[in-house]
Design a protein around this motif. Structure first.
Motif, PDB file in Angstrom:
ATOM      1  N   TYR A 162      -0.115  -9.274  -6.693  1.00 36.43           N
ATOM      2  CA  TYR A 162      -0.127  -8.042  -5.903  1.00 36.43           C
ATOM      3  C   TYR A 162      -1.417  -7.992  -5.099  1.00 36.43           C
ATOM      4  N   HIS A 163      -1.303  -7.550  -3.870  1.00 43.56           N
ATOM      5  CA  HIS A 163      -2.476  -7.286  -3.049  1.00 43.56           C
ATOM      6  C   HIS A 163      -2.043  -6.434  -1.859  1.00 43.56           C
ATOM      7  N   PRO A 164      -2.833  -5.432  -1.470  1.00 39.96           N
ATOM      8  CA  PRO A 164      -2.450  -4.574  -0.343  1.00 39.96           C
ATOM      9  C   PRO A 164      -2.137  -5.345   0.936  1.00 39.96           C
ATOM     10  N   TYR A 165      -2.910  -6.403   1.213  1.00 42.59           N
ATOM     11  CA  TYR A 165      -2.674  -7.141   2.448  1.00 42.59           C
ATOM     12  C   TYR A 165      -1.407  -7.995   2.365  1.00 42.59           C
ATOM     13  N   ILE A 166      -1.045  -8.412   1.172  1.00 45.82           N
ATOM     14  CA  ILE A 166       0.206  -9.132   1.001  1.00 45.82           C
ATOM     15  C   ILE A 166       1.381  -8.178   1.204  1.00 45.82           C
ATOM     16  N   ASP A 170       4.266  -8.806   3.908  1.00 44.19           N
ATOM     17  CA  ASP A 170       5.689  -8.800   3.580  1.00 44.19           C
ATOM     18  C   ASP A 170       6.454  -7.806   4.455  1.00 44.19           C
ATOM     19  N   ALA A 171       5.843  -6.648   4.702  1.00 39.20           N
ATOM     20  CA  ALA A 171       6.493  -5.651   5.557  1.00 39.20           C
ATOM     21  C   ALA A 171       6.646  -6.178   6.977  1.00 39.20           C
ATOM     22  N   THR A 172       5.633  -6.904   7.450  1.00 42.84           N
ATOM     23  CA  THR A 172       5.710  -7.485   8.795  1.00 42.84           C
ATOM     24  C   THR A 172       6.789  -8.552   8.872  1.00 42.84           C
ATOM     25  N   LEU A 173       6.853  -9.414   7.848  1.00 45.41           N
ATOM     26  CA  LEU A 173       7.875 -10.467   7.826  1.00 45.41           C
ATOM     27  C   LEU A 173       9.281  -9.874   7.817  1.00 45.41           C
ATOM     28  N   GLU A 174       9.458  -8.796   7.073  1.00 42.14           N
ATOM     29  CA  GLU A 174      10.764  -8.149   7.032  1.00 42.14           C
ATOM     30  C   GLU A 174      11.137  -7.591   8.400  1.00 42.14           C
ATOM     31  N   ALA A 175      10.150  -6.985   9.076  1.00 42.57           N
ATOM     32  CA  ALA A 175      10.409  -6.443  10.409  1.00 42.57           C
ATOM     33  C   ALA A 175      10.713  -7.557  11.404  1.00 42.57           C
ATOM     34  N   ILE A 176       9.978  -8.666  11.316  1.00 41.20           N
ATOM     35  CA  ILE A 176      10.203  -9.784  12.236  1.00 41.20           C
ATOM     36  C   ILE A 176      11.618 -10.322  12.091  1.00 41.20           C
ATOM     37  N   ALA A 242       6.740   2.675  16.486  1.00 41.77           N
ATOM     38  CA  ALA A 242       7.189   1.695  17.479  1.00 41.77           C
ATOM     39  C   ALA A 242       6.645   0.301  17.171  1.00 41.77           C
ATOM     40  N   ALA A 243       5.340   0.229  16.852  1.00 48.97           N
ATOM     41  CA  ALA A 243       4.720  -1.067  16.558  1.00 48.97           C
ATOM     42  C   ALA A 243       5.351  -1.711  15.328  1.00 48.97           C
ATOM     43  N   LYS A 244       5.632  -0.895  14.320  1.00 51.05           N
ATOM     44  CA  LYS A 244       6.262  -1.431  13.112  1.00 51.05           C
ATOM     45  C   LYS A 244       7.697  -1.858  13.372  1.00 51.05           C
ATOM     46  N   ALA A 245       8.422  -1.038  14.127  1.00 52.53           N
ATOM     47  CA  ALA A 245       9.829  -1.345  14.383  1.00 52.53           C
ATOM     48  C   ALA A 245       9.992  -2.671  15.117  1.00 52.53           C
TER      49      ALA A 245
END
Length: 267
Positions: A162-166, A170-176, A242-245
């Motif tokens: 676990y790590h906040p940056y991970i 992971d959230a970015t990879l899911e969005a991509i 918007a940036a996250k989406a």
């Protein structure tokens, strides 16, 4: 029932994880005020100021050992000297040009060495799969320069439980994974997509954005049916909807949208 945003839950969960930290610092410059910042969601937020007297400064308070912090004499610096508060007492020497030296910290030694060299992503992840430095480098830098498939392979090699940056990575990879040619374009508040829209995420401080605008303008001149929708990342925030989406990993990020679907993700 209203759902509590994940990052809010994460912040609440980590609120009890802070520990007492003392920073003993030397400043190789004129006496000034330094700003202590914390890195989250691709931004450095100011959390305190420290006065330098006769080349020395002292700070005492509570910091999260998992998070990265920065020091700079510029309150709005996007590139402060950075460190992990991995021990209760840190000895730091700081130069006005942003260089930093820490004593007795293997994590910060790795951090400074990595930032000072042209590191290889595969080597860094392979040699330090459980190190918070790897989590920081991956979430801040690798997401904007490594193709999605390669980034996904690197992520699988990182073994931090676990790590906040991970979590951010992971959230970015899911969005991509949801943003690709042929996918439906997520709606953006305040923007009504025309039949064909060029959606550009940019920043006024970004030299790559300035270099890209002539190409954008040429494209628009050659395609008068395309409407421009430009979003300044400083106005909407890296953690904005918007940036996250659109999984914005860096600027400029460009999306060509037609009839509600993404046609291309670059010019």
């Amino acid at each position: 029932m209203r759902r509590i945003p994940f990052l809010l839950l994460l912040t609440l969960a980590m609120s009890g994880c802070k520990r007492s930290t003392t920073i003993l610092g030397e400043w190789d410059g004129r006496d000034t005020t330094l700003y202590l910042t914390c890195y989250r969601e691709r931004c450095f937020d100011v959390i305190d100021s420290i006065r330098v007297n006769n080349g020395h400064f002292l700070w005492k308070g509570k910091l999260h050992p998992e998070l990265l912090y920065g020091l700079s004499d510029n309150k709005k610096s996007r590139h402060p000297a950075v460190f992990f508060p991995d021990r209760e007492q840190l000895a730091i020497r700081l130069w006005p040009n942003g260089e930093m030296a820490t004593t007795g910290s293997d994590t910060n030694r790795l951090l400074q060495r990595t930032l000072a060299t042209d590191y290889d992503a595969d080597t860094l992840v392979s040699r330090h799969p459980e190190n918070p430095v790897t989590a920081y480098i991956a979430s801040r830098f690798l997401v904007s320069i490594v193709p999605y498939d390669s980034l996904l392979k690197l992520r699988k090699k990182i073994t931090l439980s676990y790590h906040p940056y991970i979590e951010e990575l992971d959230a970015t990879l899911e969005a991509i994974s949801r943003i690709h040619p042929g996918a439906f374009a997520p709606p953006v508040k305040g923007i009504e997509f025309q039949d064909t829209t060029l959606l550009v995420f940019h920043a006024t401080w970004c030299p790559d954005c300035l270099a890209a605008w002539p190409s954008v303008n040429t494209f628009l001149e050659e395609h008068p049916d395309v409407h421009l929708a430009a979003l300044d990342i400083d106005s909407i925030g890296w953690d904005g909807e918007a940036a996250k989406a659109y999984a914005v990993r860096g600027v400029p990020s460009v999306f060509l949208i037609a009839k509600g679907k993404i046609l291309r993700t670059s010019l």
